[in-house]
Design a protein around this motif. Structure first.
Motif, PDB file in Angstrom:
ATOM      1  N   LEU A 271      -5.607   1.241  35.527  1.00  0.00           N
ATOM      2  CA  LEU A 271      -4.899   2.426  35.039  1.00  0.00           C
ATOM      3  C   LEU A 271      -5.728   3.176  34.000  1.00  0.00           C
ATOM      4  O   LEU A 271      -5.763   4.414  33.982  1.00  0.00           O
ATOM      5  CB  LEU A 271      -3.548   2.023  34.445  1.00  0.00           C
ATOM      6  N   PHE A 272      -6.390   2.417  33.124  1.00  0.00           N
ATOM      7  CA  PHE A 272      -7.223   3.034  32.089  1.00  0.00           C
ATOM      8  C   PHE A 272      -8.306   3.910  32.715  1.00  0.00           C
ATOM      9  O   PHE A 272      -8.454   5.091  32.363  1.00  0.00           O
ATOM     10  CB  PHE A 272      -7.857   1.956  31.214  1.00  0.00           C
ATOM     11  N   PHE A 273      -9.064   3.347  33.657  1.00  0.00           N
ATOM     12  CA  PHE A 273     -10.155   4.107  34.265  1.00  0.00           C
ATOM     13  C   PHE A 273      -9.628   5.185  35.208  1.00  0.00           C
ATOM     14  O   PHE A 273     -10.227   6.255  35.321  1.00  0.00           O
ATOM     15  CB  PHE A 273     -11.107   3.164  35.002  1.00  0.00           C
ATOM     16  N   TYR A 274      -8.503   4.932  35.876  1.00  0.00           N
ATOM     17  CA  TYR A 274      -7.916   5.940  36.758  1.00  0.00           C
ATOM     18  C   TYR A 274      -7.524   7.175  35.963  1.00  0.00           C
ATOM     19  O   TYR A 274      -7.867   8.307  36.332  1.00  0.00           O
ATOM     20  CB  TYR A 274      -6.693   5.354  37.461  1.00  0.00           C
ATOM     21  N   GLY A 275      -6.794   6.970  34.851  1.00  0.00           N
ATOM     22  CA  GLY A 275      -6.352   8.101  34.037  1.00  0.00           C
ATOM     23  C   GLY A 275      -7.515   8.889  33.472  1.00  0.00           C
ATOM     24  O   GLY A 275      -7.505  10.124  33.484  1.00  0.00           O
ATOM     25  N   HIS A 276      -8.526   8.193  32.985  1.00  0.00           N
ATOM     26  CA  HIS A 276      -9.666   8.888  32.374  1.00  0.00           C
ATOM     27  C   HIS A 276     -10.538   9.568  33.425  1.00  0.00           C
ATOM     28  O   HIS A 276     -11.201  10.571  33.127  1.00  0.00           O
ATOM     29  CB  HIS A 276     -10.498   7.898  31.548  1.00  0.00           C
ATOM     30  N   THR A 277     -10.536   9.042  34.656  1.00  0.00           N
ATOM     31  CA  THR A 277     -11.284   9.699  35.731  1.00  0.00           C
ATOM     32  C   THR A 277     -10.579  10.973  36.167  1.00  0.00           C
ATOM     33  O   THR A 277     -11.209  12.023  36.337  1.00  0.00           O
ATOM     34  CB  THR A 277     -11.438   8.748  36.926  1.00  0.00           C
ATOM     35  N   VAL A 278      -9.253  10.922  36.355  1.00  0.00           N
ATOM     36  CA  VAL A 278      -8.482  12.104  36.748  1.00  0.00           C
ATOM     37  C   VAL A 278      -8.568  13.189  35.678  1.00  0.00           C
ATOM     38  O   VAL A 278      -8.664  14.380  35.983  1.00  0.00           O
ATOM     39  CB  VAL A 278      -7.007  11.729  37.011  1.00  0.00           C
ATOM     40  N   ALA A 279      -8.559  12.755  34.416  1.00  0.00           N
ATOM     41  CA  ALA A 279      -8.636  13.713  33.304  1.00  0.00           C
ATOM     42  C   ALA A 279     -10.036  14.297  33.137  1.00  0.00           C
ATOM     43  O   ALA A 279     -10.245  15.176  32.298  1.00  0.00           O
ATOM     44  CB  ALA A 279      -8.201  13.043  31.998  1.00  0.00           C
ATOM     45  N   GLY A 280     -10.981  13.809  33.934  1.00  0.00           N
ATOM     46  CA  GLY A 280     -12.341  14.324  33.863  1.00  0.00           C
ATOM     47  C   GLY A 280     -13.149  13.760  32.719  1.00  0.00           C
ATOM     48  O   GLY A 280     -14.212  14.283  32.375  1.00  0.00           O
ATOM     49  N   LEU A 281     -12.677  12.663  32.133  1.00  0.00           N
ATOM     50  CA  LEU A 281     -13.374  12.067  30.992  1.00  0.00           C
ATOM     51  C   LEU A 281     -14.357  10.989  31.417  1.00  0.00           C
ATOM     52  O   LEU A 281     -15.376  10.771  30.768  1.00  0.00           O
ATOM     53  CB  LEU A 281     -12.348  11.477  30.019  1.00  0.00           C
ATOM     54  N   ALA A 282     -14.031  10.281  32.489  1.00  0.00           N
ATOM     55  CA  ALA A 282     -14.889   9.202  32.979  1.00  0.00           C
ATOM     56  C   ALA A 282     -15.508   9.611  34.301  1.00  0.00           C
ATOM     57  O   ALA A 282     -14.790   9.988  35.241  1.00  0.00           O
ATOM     58  CB  ALA A 282     -14.078   7.904  33.145  1.00  0.00           C
ATOM     59  N   GLY A 283     -16.828   9.553  34.389  1.00  0.00           N
ATOM     60  CA  GLY A 283     -17.537   9.902  35.612  1.00  0.00           C
ATOM     61  C   GLY A 283     -17.907   8.663  36.412  1.00  0.00           C
ATOM     62  O   GLY A 283     -17.553   7.533  36.076  1.00  0.00           O
ATOM     63  N   TYR A 284     -18.651   8.895  37.482  1.00  0.00           N
ATOM     64  CA  TYR A 284     -19.061   7.780  38.334  1.00  0.00           C
ATOM     65  C   TYR A 284     -19.969   6.806  37.592  1.00  0.00           C
ATOM     66  O   TYR A 284     -19.953   5.602  37.851  1.00  0.00           O
ATOM     67  CB  TYR A 284     -19.771   8.310  39.586  1.00  0.00           C
ATOM     68  N   GLU A 285     -20.771   7.328  36.661  1.00  0.00           N
ATOM     69  CA  GLU A 285     -21.672   6.435  35.932  1.00  0.00           C
ATOM     70  C   GLU A 285     -20.885   5.424  35.093  1.00  0.00           C
ATOM     71  O   GLU A 285     -21.308   4.269  34.935  1.00  0.00           O
ATOM     72  CB  GLU A 285     -22.627   7.239  35.048  1.00  0.00           C
TER      73      GLU A 285
END
Length: 445
Positions: A271-285
């Motif tokens: 959930l942590f990485f999902y939310g931050h990915t959708v929010a554009g904060l976490a990238g593929y790297e």
């Protein structure tokens, strides 16, 4: 000739008749994007607004109306949204539909025009830290500068009122209920000090005021993913999720098999990485670094030394830190999670006394003692009180013969010559203790 002219005229008239609806349609196609800015101002909201502004630009909308109703939020998220507003070509109208407090007031000031409902209010924008107290002088000074810049976004706004929203020491008795309180403007007061261009009761009335009553209104709404991302990236939720993840995985180490604690831990991380990915904060790297860390920890179960496990943990922590825009906040969240996990480990070890299940696969936890039936060799107790003959002198150890079998023996301490009869008085594993027979008989006389 006259017939030809008439034919050309009719052709032009026919083409014009067909094209007229399209020409009229293009001329009347004025688009207005209505974008809600509700609830708390946080990082997930920035992702939603970014998508909405992009859609408005692609649709050719000249006006974006921000429907604002927020109690405020977080400074870093508000700063990102302000930059987004400044970089947008379309005219931005802030429609304060109830309240624009704290970060909401800050964002409203970056709009090209502000309109409020009769019961609307804006202000109370002092920076508050996590403990609920006002921020220190350094942080507050930086925020005052940001509020001033926001007010100066429009030339005819006096920045003194924006500063009073964030600084209770600025004296504006005409608009403040009590001295020492933060300034909060009502709709009438905001219009009086030129912070609002008018008071309207509804969104339709706002469109009429802006001469956009005939415009095509396109309302954007948050998707389920964006709503989830807004909740997950909330600075209050982030340390809770990380604490659940760390505590769940720690408890799983103490439990046989893979069960509820491990599932909770992995779900919290997902959930942590999902939310931050959708929010554009976490990238593929970030995800690649996290998966690399997980892989190194798994490899630790097959490779001795601990190096892989250490680098795996560091990689996971690094991916979590990179998932947020505020490194200091993410570091604090990680420290909170580690603290919770450490306390959980101590509680489990102290009150439940369970052993680390997964560590049992790489560390030998079992002990072999005589109480459990483990012995280093066969204990030949049947030799007790048997008589053997020394084949070599005992100094005190040597070799004796018993019924044709050579056995290693040791005397009780005294020297015994070869060819003497000895009595076996003790058997302790490989150690067979003997005493000279004559001395034993003398002892019994």
């Amino acid at each position: 000739m006259t017939k030809m002219i008439r034919s050309v005229f009719l052709l032009i008239l026919f083409i014009g008749t067909i094209a007229l609806p399209f020409i009229h349609s293009d001329a009347a196609e004025t688009k207005v994007y209505q974008v809600p800015l509700h609830q708390e101002v946080e990082k997930g909201l920035h992702a939603f607004l970014q998508r909405s502004f992009k859609e408005a630009k692609e649709a050719g909308a000249d006006t974006i109306v921000l429907d604002i109703n927020t109690p405020g939020g977080f400074v870093d998220a508000a700063d990102q949204i302000a930059k987004l507003m400044k970089s947008t070509d379309a005219e931005i109208i802030a429609f304060i539909n109830d309240r624009a407090l704290s970060a909401g007031a800050f964002l409203a000031l970056y709009a090209d025009q502000i309109y409020m409902t009769p019961n609307g209010s804006m202000g109370a924008a002092q920076v508050i830290v996590g403990s609920g107290k006002a921020a220190d002088a350094k942080a507050n000074s930086a925020w005052l500068a940001q509020m001033k810049n926001a007010a100066l976004h429009k030339k005819d706004r006096d920045p003194e009122y924006a500063l009073a929203m964030a600084d209770p020491t600025i004296d504006l008795p005409e608009y403040r209920a009590k001295k020492g309180e933060l300034l909060t403007l009502t709709a009438d007061e905001a219009e009086k000090v030129n912070y609002s261009q008018g008071t309207v009761a509804t969104f339709d009335e706002l469109l009429k005021t802006l001469d956009l009553a005939d415009a095509t209104v396109i309302s954007t709404t948050e998707t389920f993913s964006e709503k989830a991302a807004r909740f997950i990236t909330n600075p209050i939720v982030v340390p809770i999720l990380l604490s659940i993840a760390s505590l769940g995985l720690i408890v799983e180490l103490y439990s046989p098999g893979f069960g509820v604690p491990g599932t909770m831990g992995l779900t919290a991380l997902f959930l942590f990485f999902y939310g931050h990915t959708v929010a554009g904060l976490a990238g593929y790297e970030t995800m690649i670094l996290f998966l690399l860390g997980v892989g190194l920890i798994i490899a630790e179960f097959f490779i001795a030394g601990g190096i892989a496990g250490i680098f795996g943990v560091l990689a996971i922590i690094g991916s979590i830190l990179l998932a947020g825009t505020n490194l200091a906040f993410m570091a604090i969240s990680v420290l909170i999670a580690i603290t919770v996990a450490s306390i959980g480990m101590v509680v489990i070890m102290k009150f439940f006394g369970k052993k680390l299940h997964l560590l049992n696969k790489i560390i030998l936890m079992d002990t072999m003692d005589t109480e459990d039936g483990y012995v280093s060799n066969k204990n030949r107790t049947e030799l007790l009180q048997r008589v053997a003959t020394t084949l070599t002198p005992l100094y005190p150890s040597g070799v004796a013969e018993l019924d044709g079998e050579r056995i290693d023996v040791v005397s009780e301490g005294s020297y015994i010559e070869s060819g003497k009869e000895v009595v076996i008085v003790a058997v302790e594993g490989f150690r067979i203790v003997v005493r000279e027979k004559q001395k034993e008989e003398d002892t019994h006389l």
